[in-house]
Design a protein around this motif. Structure first.
Motif, PDB file in Angstrom:
ATOM      1  N   ASN A  66       0.848  -1.194   0.000  1.00  0.00           N
ATOM      2  CA  ASN A  66       0.000   0.000   0.000  1.00  0.00           C
ATOM      3  C   ASN A  66       0.888   1.251   0.000  1.00  0.00           C
ATOM      4  N   PRO A  67       0.325   2.396  -0.422  1.00  0.00           N
ATOM      5  CA  PRO A  67       1.139   3.622  -0.561  1.00  0.00           C
ATOM      6  C   PRO A  67       1.965   3.983   0.674  1.00  0.00           C
ATOM      7  N   LYS A  68       1.419   3.803   1.864  1.00  0.00           N
ATOM      8  CA  LYS A  68       2.163   4.145   3.088  1.00  0.00           C
ATOM      9  C   LYS A  68       3.431   3.289   3.200  1.00  0.00           C
ATOM     10  N   ARG A  69       3.303   1.992   2.910  1.00  0.00           N
ATOM     11  CA  ARG A  69       4.445   1.074   3.015  1.00  0.00           C
ATOM     12  C   ARG A  69       5.453   1.297   1.878  1.00  0.00           C
ATOM     13  N   GLN A  70       5.023   1.943   0.791  1.00  0.00           N
ATOM     14  CA  GLN A  70       5.936   2.196  -0.335  1.00  0.00           C
ATOM     15  C   GLN A  70       6.994   3.240  -0.003  1.00  0.00           C
ATOM     16  N   SER A  72       9.195   3.792   2.219  1.00  0.00           N
ATOM     17  CA  SER A  72      10.553   3.363   2.562  1.00  0.00           C
ATOM     18  C   SER A  72      11.278   2.739   1.363  1.00  0.00           C
ATOM     19  N   TYR A  73      10.574   2.592   0.245  1.00  0.00           N
ATOM     20  CA  TYR A  73      11.177   2.016  -0.965  1.00  0.00           C
ATOM     21  C   TYR A  73      11.444   3.046  -2.065  1.00  0.00           C
ATOM     22  N   TYR A  74      10.994   4.278  -1.890  1.00  0.00           N
ATOM     23  CA  TYR A  74      11.147   5.299  -2.941  1.00  0.00           C
ATOM     24  C   TYR A  74      12.575   5.372  -3.476  1.00  0.00           C
ATOM     25  N   GLU A  75      13.513   5.690  -2.590  1.00  0.00           N
ATOM     26  CA  GLU A  75      14.905   5.869  -3.016  1.00  0.00           C
ATOM     27  C   GLU A  75      15.484   4.587  -3.589  1.00  0.00           C
ATOM     28  N   TYR A  76      15.173   3.481  -2.935  1.00  0.00           N
ATOM     29  CA  TYR A  76      15.673   2.176  -3.380  1.00  0.00           C
ATOM     30  C   TYR A  76      15.248   1.877  -4.816  1.00  0.00           C
ATOM     31  N   ILE A  77      13.965   2.037  -5.106  1.00  0.00           N
ATOM     32  CA  ILE A  77      13.464   1.725  -6.455  1.00  0.00           C
ATOM     33  C   ILE A  77      14.082   2.671  -7.483  1.00  0.00           C
ATOM     34  N   ILE A  78      14.171   3.938  -7.152  1.00  0.00           N
ATOM     35  CA  ILE A  78      14.773   4.902  -8.091  1.00  0.00           C
ATOM     36  C   ILE A  78      16.244   4.551  -8.333  1.00  0.00           C
ATOM     37  N   LYS A  79      16.945   4.113  -7.302  1.00  0.00           N
ATOM     38  CA  LYS A  79      18.353   3.732  -7.441  1.00  0.00           C
ATOM     39  C   LYS A  79      18.517   2.531  -8.385  1.00  0.00           C
ATOM     40  N   LEU A  80      17.527   1.623  -8.384  1.00  0.00           N
ATOM     41  CA  LEU A  80      17.588   0.448  -9.270  1.00  0.00           C
ATOM     42  C   LEU A  80      17.460   0.831 -10.749  1.00  0.00           C
ATOM     43  N   THR A  91      -2.424  -0.179  -4.944  1.00  0.00           N
ATOM     44  CA  THR A  91      -1.103   0.403  -4.664  1.00  0.00           C
ATOM     45  C   THR A  91      -0.951   1.800  -5.270  1.00  0.00           C
ATOM     46  N   GLU A  92      -2.011   2.323  -5.861  1.00  0.00           N
ATOM     47  CA  GLU A  92      -1.945   3.612  -6.543  1.00  0.00           C
ATOM     48  C   GLU A  92      -1.366   4.684  -5.615  1.00  0.00           C
ATOM     49  N   ASN A  93      -0.428   5.493  -6.168  1.00  0.00           N
ATOM     50  CA  ASN A  93       0.296   6.447  -5.324  1.00  0.00           C
ATOM     51  C   ASN A  93       0.818   7.627  -6.155  1.00  0.00           C
ATOM     52  N   PRO A  94      -0.027   8.660  -6.371  1.00  0.00           N
ATOM     53  CA  PRO A  94       0.362   9.818  -7.198  1.00  0.00           C
ATOM     54  C   PRO A  94       1.672  10.481  -6.769  1.00  0.00           C
ATOM     55  N   GLU A  95       1.946  10.527  -5.470  1.00  0.00           N
ATOM     56  CA  GLU A  95       3.189  11.136  -4.983  1.00  0.00           C
ATOM     57  C   GLU A  95       4.396  10.374  -5.556  1.00  0.00           C
ATOM     58  N   PHE A  96       4.327   9.041  -5.539  1.00  0.00           N
ATOM     59  CA  PHE A  96       5.429   8.221  -6.037  1.00  0.00           C
ATOM     60  C   PHE A  96       5.508   8.297  -7.567  1.00  0.00           C
ATOM     61  N   TYR A  97       4.341   8.369  -8.257  1.00  0.00           N
ATOM     62  CA  TYR A  97       4.359   8.482  -9.731  1.00  0.00           C
ATOM     63  C   TYR A  97       5.243   9.658 -10.127  1.00  0.00           C
ATOM     64  N   LYS A  98       5.048  10.785  -9.435  1.00  0.00           N
ATOM     65  CA  LYS A  98       5.769  12.023  -9.758  1.00  0.00           C
ATOM     66  C   LYS A  98       7.286  11.815  -9.608  1.00  0.00           C
ATOM     67  N   ILE A 105      11.439   7.112 -15.148  1.00  0.00           N
ATOM     68  CA  ILE A 105      10.987   5.731 -15.014  1.00  0.00           C
ATOM     69  C   ILE A 105       9.500   5.713 -15.347  1.00  0.00           C
ATOM     70  N   ASP A 106       9.106   4.819 -16.249  1.00  0.00           N
ATOM     71  CA  ASP A 106       7.699   4.726 -16.638  1.00  0.00           C
ATOM     72  C   ASP A 106       6.844   4.226 -15.495  1.00  0.00           C
ATOM     73  N   VAL A 107       5.647   4.787 -15.407  1.00  0.00           N
ATOM     74  CA  VAL A 107       4.678   4.396 -14.393  1.00  0.00           C
ATOM     75  C   VAL A 107       3.536   3.700 -15.114  1.00  0.00           C
ATOM     76  N   GLU A 108       3.193   2.510 -14.662  1.00  0.00           N
ATOM     77  CA  GLU A 108       2.067   1.793 -15.243  1.00  0.00           C
ATOM     78  C   GLU A 108       1.090   1.448 -14.134  1.00  0.00           C
ATOM     79  N   ILE A 109      -0.143   1.942 -14.267  1.00  0.00           N
ATOM     80  CA  ILE A 109      -1.173   1.615 -13.288  1.00  0.00           C
ATOM     81  C   ILE A 109      -1.958   0.473 -13.920  1.00  0.00           C
ATOM     82  N   ALA A 110      -1.654  -0.734 -13.487  1.00  0.00           N
ATOM     83  CA  ALA A 110      -2.181  -1.921 -14.146  1.00  0.00           C
ATOM     84  C   ALA A 110      -2.080  -3.110 -13.210  1.00  0.00           C
ATOM     85  N   CYS A 111      -2.518  -4.246 -13.699  1.00  0.00           N
ATOM     86  CA  CYS A 111      -2.401  -5.476 -12.940  1.00  0.00           C
ATOM     87  C   CYS A 111      -1.431  -6.401 -13.664  1.00  0.00           C
ATOM     88  N   THR A 112      -0.364  -6.774 -12.991  1.00  0.00           N
ATOM     89  CA  THR A 112       0.651  -7.646 -13.585  1.00  0.00           C
ATOM     90  C   THR A 112       0.026  -8.909 -14.172  1.00  0.00           C
TER      91      THR A 112
END
Length: 121
Positions: A66-70, A72-80, A91-98, A105-112
């Motif tokens: 969920n967005p709150k738990r994401q 702590s992963y912001y920097e990590y994912i961007i670093k990857l 998991t939708e999270n407009p703050e993280f999309y930005k 990094i492309d943002v896809e709002i979808a179901c894997t």
């Protein structure tokens, strides 16, 4: 389908969880899959890490947090520097999309699972 190495974040050992189903489905498509979750273990030969390990050549990150738990992963994912991040339902999270878009990094709002089953992965 080219091999789009995928990192599943929010991986669960519980078979009824979407993250677990996604790992199994990714493997069935022969997609190189790595995973991070709260508990270490293994799903279909994929070791679930509990640390933010710096995996190489990650093409796609698929989120099951969920967005709150994401946060702590912001920097990590961007670093990857993956090509894209998939935000599964819930998991939708407009703050993280930005932040991701600012890092090109492309943002896809979808179901894997839907992307895989419709050959859009």
């Amino acid at each position: 389908m080219e091999n789009k190495k995928t990192l599943v974040i929010g991986a669960s050992l519980k078979e009824n969880r979407y993250s677990n189903i996604a790992i199994n489905r990714l493997k069935s498509y022969h997609i190189n899959t790595v995973a991070i979750g709260l508990r270490d273990g293994e799903v279909n030969g994929v070791k679930i890490e509990t640390e933010q390990k710096l995996f190489n050549d990650v093409h796609t990150v698929t989120l099951y947090l969920n967005p709150k738990r994401q946060e702590s992963y912001y920097e990590y994912i961007i670093k990857l520097q993956p090509k894209r991040v998939i935000f599964n339902p819930g998991t939708e999270n407009p703050e993280f999309y930005k932040l991701l878009r600012e890092a090109n990094i492309d943002v896809e709002i979808a179901c894997t699972l839907v992307l895989l089953s419709t050959n859009q992965y």
